[in-house]
Design an enzyme around this catalytic site. Structure first.
Site, PDB file in Angstrom:
ATOM      1  N   SER A   1       0.647  -1.071  -0.020  1.00 13.40           N
ATOM      2  CA  SER A   1      -0.010   0.033   0.079  1.00 13.40           C
ATOM      3  C   SER A   1       0.939   1.151  -0.062  1.00 13.40           C
ATOM      4  CB  SER A   1      -0.996  -0.054   1.272  1.00 13.40           C
ATOM      5  OG  SER A   1      -1.985   1.087   1.152  1.00 13.40           O
TER       6      SER A   1
ATOM      7  N   ASP B   1      -1.577   1.481  -3.867  1.00 18.01           N
ATOM      8  CA  ASP B   1      -2.085   0.238  -4.469  1.00 18.01           C
ATOM      9  C   ASP B   1      -3.416   0.698  -4.998  1.00 18.01           C
ATOM     10  OD1 ASP B   1      -3.075   0.375  -1.799  1.00 18.01           O
ATOM     11  OD2 ASP B   1      -3.494  -1.891  -1.528  1.00 18.01           O
TER      12      ASP B   1
ATOM     13  N   ASP C   1      -6.215   1.475  -3.806  1.00 16.69           N
ATOM     14  CA  ASP C   1      -7.756   1.125  -3.291  1.00 16.69           C
ATOM     15  C   ASP C   1      -8.438   2.101  -2.603  1.00 16.69           C
ATOM     16  OD1 ASP C   1      -6.063   0.932  -1.193  1.00 16.69           O
ATOM     17  OD2 ASP C   1      -6.657  -1.136  -0.551  1.00 16.69           O
TER      18      ASP C   1
END
Length: 454
Positions: free
Chosen positions: A99, A245, A247
């Site tokens: 992340s 990442d 998201d």
């Protein structure tokens, strides 16, 4: 004695420094363990742009294939693109990413078929136990017939699926600055936004897992300074920042002012409820703004309050049949996306809402941003339990004040509330406070901090 993976196997994922804490041989064992625990005949694997990601991802694939599992590699992808592949293909999946952590870190986010989460209580503890055993003694047994490893690009299908969930056909032209932070947003945004009436101003779209411009964590105000400045320079309608990442998404308005994730949660919740005929359950964690349950009720929905953490949100989504869920950390969960989190879909909702009316984003979100919040404030303490007990003692019995211990300690009154939660990994207490006005919030925040740090 088995190897100790306690430093890298977290509550919801695997994360640590490469190669100091884990490496490709361990990744291969994780692949074998994942195959055994999920009992899958086929899995899907993807990875981000970190220098160590391709090697770790391929090692994981080899480990699973050695157990007879057919592996589909989707290559470079965002985490929510991996969730898409897991849902659309009906396969367990593994995403290699850390992340927003620094470049030397890497990790694995794992899920069962349909993007169902794998955490400590849903398979991760068993995976860790197998890897520890195999790392210290015998290797896992190999299948008589190894599985295949094939490649499949899902980016176009992922983009098309997201666009099918939000009607963007009639929005007015918008100018949007996107800061990908050298993360996977630079890979996904051009394809997802293709063909939409948007003028895209890209920032840091070059995939670079060393993060040369700033940390890919938009929740830290220092990391959106460049985006805020560019939005004002370009006279753009809004700015969007993604984490490493991709998201999570964070939004700033036309003035470059940050919009709280709670306001985005409320906005998207109102749209999802309208899509479902004004009915449905919406999940929110206990440190999102009071605005969220208010807006949900005003739009005919049922708000459900949960503990902080994606495993709790996803569990409640499944239990209640919720249509949407949101967190203060800018994670947004959709029933139409297998109850998984996708910042990209939330971003499309914001674009659709803004483009469907003529006013600026600041005016649009004002109805969803009704209170004054402190943001999360961390305090290092010697004894978490003692400090929580001190707060409980200080507020217990006060007229008009209620306490609950769903997650840490929440203290509420008519015009304010605050929550104090212990960190699971550090000697910290995390404070979030909110009130109907700035002066009250400041007073409540400072009183709580005095007790915490006393």
């Amino acid at each position: 004695m088995a190897a100790d993976l306690s430093q890298i196997v977290k509550a919801y994922d695997v994360r640590g420094v490469v190669p100091d804490q884990w490496d490709t041989p361990l990744a291969e064992l994780f692949g074998a363990a994942f195959a055994q625990v999920t009992a899958a005949s086929a899995i899907v694997v993807g990875h981000d742009m970190r220098p160590s990601s391709p090697g770790l991802s391929r090692a994981f694939a080899r480990g699973a294939a050695a157990r007879g599992v057919a592996v589909t590699e989707i290559g470079l992808c965002s985490t929510d693109q991996l969730y898409y592949a897991s849902g659309a293909l009906g396969l367990p999946g593994a995403m290699f990413t850390a992340s927003h952590n620094p470049a030397q870190y890497n990790g694995i986010k794992m899920c069962r078929a349909g993007a169902a989460p794998v955490g400590q209580d849903t398979g991760l503890a068993e995976i860790r136990e197998l890897v520890e055993t195999w790392a210290d003694s015998s290797a896992p047994e190999r299948a008589a017939t190894p599985g295949t490893i094939t490649q499949h690009d899902t980016l176009e299908d992922y983009a098309a699926y997201l666009r099918s969930l939000v009607d963007l056909t009639s929005i007015r032209p918008l100018k949007v600055v996107v800061d990908a932070g050298n993360g996977m947003g630079g890979h996904t945004v051009p394809t997802v936004f293709a063909g939409l009436p948007l003028t895209l101003v890209p920032m840091y779209f070059e995939l670079d897992g060393t993060f040369p411009n700033h940390e890919a964590n938009p929740l830290d105000p220092a990391n959106i300074v460049d985006l805020q400045k560019r939005v004002r320079e370009e006279d753009a309608d809004l700015g969007i920042a993604f984490d490493g990442d991709a998201d999570r998404c964070f939004v700033v308005d036309e003035r470059g002012d940050p919009i709280t994730p709670s306001a985005i949660t409320a906005l998207v919740a109102s749209r999802e409820l309208a899509k479902h005929g004004g009915k449905g359950t919406v999940i929110h964690n206990l440190i999102t703004s009071w605005s969220v349950p208010e807006v949900v009720r005003e739009n005919g929905g049922t708000p459900v309050r949960t503990r902080v953490g994606h495993s709790f949100i996803k569990a409640e989504m499944a239990r209640t049949g919720a249509i949407f869920g949101g967190e203060h950390s800018a994670h947004y969960y959709f029933a139409d996306f297998w109850n998984a989190d996708t910042g990209m879909l939330a971003a499309l909702h914001v674009l659709a809402a803004l483009g469907g009316q003529e006013g600026p984003l600041s005016g649009l979100v004002a109805q969803y941003d009704r209170y004054t919040g402190s943001g999360e404030i961390n305090s290092t303490v010697d004894d978490q339990k003692a400090r929580l007990a001190a707060i409980k003692t200080a507020y217990e019995g006060r007229e008009g004040v209620t306490l609950d211990e769903l997650d840490g300690l929440t203290v509420s009154a008519a015009d304010w509330w605050f929550n104090v939660r212990p960190s699971n990994t550090e000697p910290l207490l995390r404070l979030n406070a909110e009130a109907r006005d700035e002066a009250t919030m400041t007073k409540v925040r400072d009183e709580a901090l005095t007790i915490i740090r006393g």
